[in-house]
Design a protein around this motif. Structure first.
Motif, PDB file in Angstrom:
ATOM      1  N   GLY A   1       0.786  -1.148   0.015  1.00 34.70           N
ATOM      2  CA  GLY A   1      -0.033  -0.142   0.081  1.00 34.70           C
ATOM      3  C   GLY A   1       0.952   1.349  -0.028  1.00 34.70           C
ATOM      4  O   GLY A   1       0.518   2.244  -0.761  1.00 34.70           O
ATOM      5  N   LYS A   2       1.988   1.281   0.744  1.00 37.86           N
ATOM      6  CA  LYS A   2       2.858   2.406   0.918  1.00 37.86           C
ATOM      7  C   LYS A   2       3.349   2.610  -0.444  1.00 37.86           C
ATOM      8  O   LYS A   2       3.868   3.683  -1.148  1.00 37.86           O
ATOM      9  N   HIS A   3       3.981   1.306  -1.295  1.00 32.77           N
ATOM     10  CA  HIS A   3       4.486   1.447  -2.298  1.00 32.77           C
ATOM     11  C   HIS A   3       3.863   1.781  -3.438  1.00 32.77           C
ATOM     12  O   HIS A   3       4.370   2.654  -4.482  1.00 32.77           O
ATOM     13  N   SER A   4       2.284   1.381  -3.544  1.00 35.32           N
ATOM     14  CA  SER A   4       1.462   2.059  -4.452  1.00 35.32           C
ATOM     15  C   SER A   4       1.202   3.525  -4.301  1.00 35.32           C
ATOM     16  O   SER A   4       1.118   4.350  -5.259  1.00 35.32           O
ATOM     17  N   GLY A   5       1.204   3.848  -3.117  1.00 34.00           N
ATOM     18  CA  GLY A   5       1.015   5.243  -2.789  1.00 34.00           C
ATOM     19  C   GLY A   5       2.188   6.073  -3.340  1.00 34.00           C
ATOM     20  O   GLY A   5       2.004   7.173  -3.952  1.00 34.00           O
ATOM     21  N   MET A   6       3.537   5.557  -3.178  1.00 32.58           N
ATOM     22  CA  MET A   6       4.656   6.154  -3.800  1.00 32.58           C
ATOM     23  C   MET A   6       4.751   6.447  -5.278  1.00 32.58           C
ATOM     24  O   MET A   6       4.905   7.174  -5.610  1.00 32.58           O
TER      25      MET A   6
END
Lengths: 333, 333
Positions: free
Chosen positions: B137-142
Motif C-alpha cells: 500500500g505504501k509503495h502503491s502510494g509512492m
C-alpha cells in the motif's frame, strides 16, 4: 541490578539498530574462569541447553543397561531436533523397543521445525504428532528411565515424578548447586526447568567433559552422551542448524547445544572447558553470534571452523528482494 | 552509553527469564515532554512506524488531487498489512486506476503475514506477489506520487529518486530534524530509512495530530491520513493484530503503528500527544507490552480499552500442550 554488556548488535546501513546484552562464562573443571562477561551469578533458566545433563539418568538409573540405547538414541536424547525423518524414526524406534508409543509422550505435538519436513507432513495430510516435537528424543529417554525405575510412566513430566527427581538430582550432581523451587518454571515441553547461575552450568559442562569432580558413573554417562551427540550432530538439531554445523565442523572437539530464549551451553572437549551463555532478551540468533565470538577466541579453530564461526558472528540481514542491508554481529568479533 | 531501563520482562514460573530494555517519549506539539523513559535522543530507525509520515507526499505532491485516493487507499498507504484479500484488492485497485500493476512495485514479494491468507494462497498454487508484501500500500502510494510529479516510476525506491527525496523532506518537515546520510539504512522493502531521535518522531506525531507548527497543507494531509487509518484499522495491519485491535477499540482517538525491530509510533489524538517507543533488542511483542504499559497510564481508557491494553501488557506464554507457564509483561503494568 547492573546491566550486562552488549555482546551482539544489529547494524543497518551505517547505524546500529538493535543491541543485545548478555553474559557468558567459560570454566575448567577445577572451577577456574577461563573467560567471562557480565553477571555470571544471576540465575537463568537453561531450558534445552542442558538436555545432555537431563539425559544422565538414562545411565544413572540403569535404563541403558536394560534397553541398550543406541548411539543415535542417546544423541537424540540430547537434542532439540527438527522433526526430520531420521529424528522421528529414531524416537519412534526407542519407544517401540521399550513397548511404548507416541501416545505415551507428554511433550505435546508441534509441526516439524524443519521447513521441508513441515511441508512434507502437511502434504501428506497428517497432523503433527508428539514424535515431531523437538523434545521427543529427550522424552523417549525419560520414558525409558521410568520403565527402568519401575515407576508409572504416566505423569513423568511432573515435578514430583520420580523421573524428574532423578533428572534434578543428576543436574545438581554435575553443576554442584541445588536446584530450588523458588527459581522454577515449566518448560515448553512440560517438564520442570530450574534457574541456576551461568557459572554453575559452565562448571557442570566442564566436569561432564573431563569426568573430574563427579562420580565415575556420571563421568562415564557424560562421555557416552557427548560422544553420541558429537558423532551424530544431525540428530541433535537438524539440517542447516548452527549446532549441527558446529559439531560437525569440530569433529568431536565441541559439544554444543542451544536452549530456548537465547541460551547456549556446551564444552570445548579437548581443552576440558565448559561454557554457558545467555542473551538477556532471549534472541536466539543474537546468542549464536555471541557464542561464535567466544568460540573464535577460545577454540583455536582451523580454517573451516573459523569460516563457520565467522558466518555466525556476522549474520547477513537481507531486504525482501535479497539485497544485503545489514548484519547481526558479535560485538567483539 | 548508559543502558536504557528494563521496560518489559518475561516471567517463567516464579523467575524472570528475559529482560527487554527500551526508551519512549510522549510529547505535545509544543515540544513539552508528557512522559518518557530512557535515552530519547539516541537516533533510532523508525522503520514502518512512520508510514503515515512517508505517505504525506501523496498530498504534498498532489497525487491525491490527481488520482483521488480513497480513504481505504490512504489507510493502506500507512499500513504494514497482512496480505488478506482486502489488502491485496485495495493495493491492486489503486495501481490499476493509475495505469500501473504489481510489476511496478519494487518492494519484493513475500508470503502473506496472515496465516489463513498464506494457507489460501498456497492452496491456490499461486506464488506470493509484491501485492502480498506488507508494504504494497505504501509503495502503491509512492508510485502515485511519482506519476503526479511526472518523474519515472522505475527506481522509485532509490535514495536519490525524487519520490524518496519528497518523502524525506516531508518527514523532516514534521519531525523538525534533518535526516542525514550518516544515519541511513535500507528498509526491508528497499526504500531508505533514516535514524533520528525518538523525541523527534514523537514531536512529529504530535504535530501531525494537531496541525500545530507545520504547514496547513501538511496538517490537512496528516488529518486525512490519520482519519483514514483510524477509520479502517483492519487495512493498517490485519485480523487480530494489536494495531488493528487498538485503533478499533479507541474509535479514532488513537493513531498507532508498529515498525520492524520493536518500534511503536503514534498519537493520542484527543490529547494532541505524539509518542515514539523503541525496544533496544528489536523484540516486537516486548515493544507491544511496553506500549500498552504507557497507553494504560496516559489514555484514560474505558473498560474495553483497558481490557485490551491489559492483555497486551500481560501476554500469556504457553507450553506446547497449552498450559499457561509464564507471561511477557510490561515492567510497570
Amino acid at each position: 541490578m547492573d546491566a550486562n554488556p552488549i555482546l551482539a548488535e544489529t547494524i543497518r546501513g551505517n547505524w546500529v539498530e538493535n543491541r543485545h546484552r548478555g553474559a557468558y562464562v567459560v570454566m575448567d573443571a577445577d572451577g577456574a574462569i577461563i573467560a567471562s562477561a557480565g553477571d555470571i551469578e544471576r540465575p537463568v533458566f537453561p531450558r534445552s541447553a542442558i538436555k545432555s545433563m537431563q539425559a544422565l539418568p538414562i545411565f544413572a538409573r540403569h535404563a541403558e543397561g536394560k534397553f541398550h540405547h543406541s548411539e543415535e538414541e542417546l544423541a537424540l536424547a540430547c537434542a532439540s531436533h527438527h522433526g526430520e525423518d531420521a529424528h522421528v524414526t529414531t524416537a519412534n524406534g526407542l519407544l517401540m523397543r521399550i513397548g511404548l508409543s507416541a501416545a505415551d509422550l507428554e511433550c505435546g505435538a508441534h509441526a516439524p521445525t524443519n521447513a521441508a519436513a513441515r511441508d512434507a507432513l502437511r502434504a501428506s495430510g497428517a497432523e503433527p504428532s508428539p514424535l515431531h516435537n523437538n523434545c521427543s528424543g529427550k522424552h523417549s529417554g525419560m520414558l525409558s528411565v521410568a520403565l527402568a525405575m519401575g515407576v508409572p510412566t504416566v505423569g513423568y513430566v511432573g515435578r514430583e515424578h520420580e523421573v524428574q527427581k532423578a533428572v534434578r538430582a543428576a543436574v545438581e550432581a554435575v553443576i554442584g548447586e541445588s536446584l530450588t523451587e523458588d527459581r522454577c518454571g515449566t518448560d515448553g515441553c512440560s517438564i520442570p526447568t530450574f534457574a541456576a547461575p551461568l557459572r554453575a552450568f559452565a562448571y557442570g559442562f566442564a566436569r561432564m567433559s573431563t569426568g573430574k569432580g563427579i562420580s565415575d558413573e556420571l563421568g562415564y554417562a557424560a562421555k557416552r552422551l557427548f560422544d553420541a551427540a558429537t558423532s551424530h550432530p544431525h540428530l541433535v538439531a537438524g539440517t542447516g542448524h548452527a549446532d549441527t554445523l558446529l559439531m560437525a565442523a569440530f569433529k568431536g572437539r565441541l559439544m554444543q547445544k542451544v536452549g530456548a530464549e537465547g541460551v547456549q551451553c556446551g564444552a570445548i572437549r579437548d581443552k576440558g572447558w565448559g561454557y554457558a551463555l545467555k542473551c538477556d532478551d532471549g534472541n536466539i540468533a543474537a546468542s549464536q553470534a555471541m557464542l561464535a565470538g567466544v568460540l573464535l577466541e577460545l577454540t583455536d579453530p582451523d580454517d573451516e571452523q573459523r569460516k563457520l564461526l565467522k558466518s555466525l558472528a556476522h549474520q547477513t540481514i537481507k531486504s525482501v528482494r535479497g539485497a544485503e542491508v545489514g548484519e547481526l554481529r558479535a560485538a567483539q568479533a
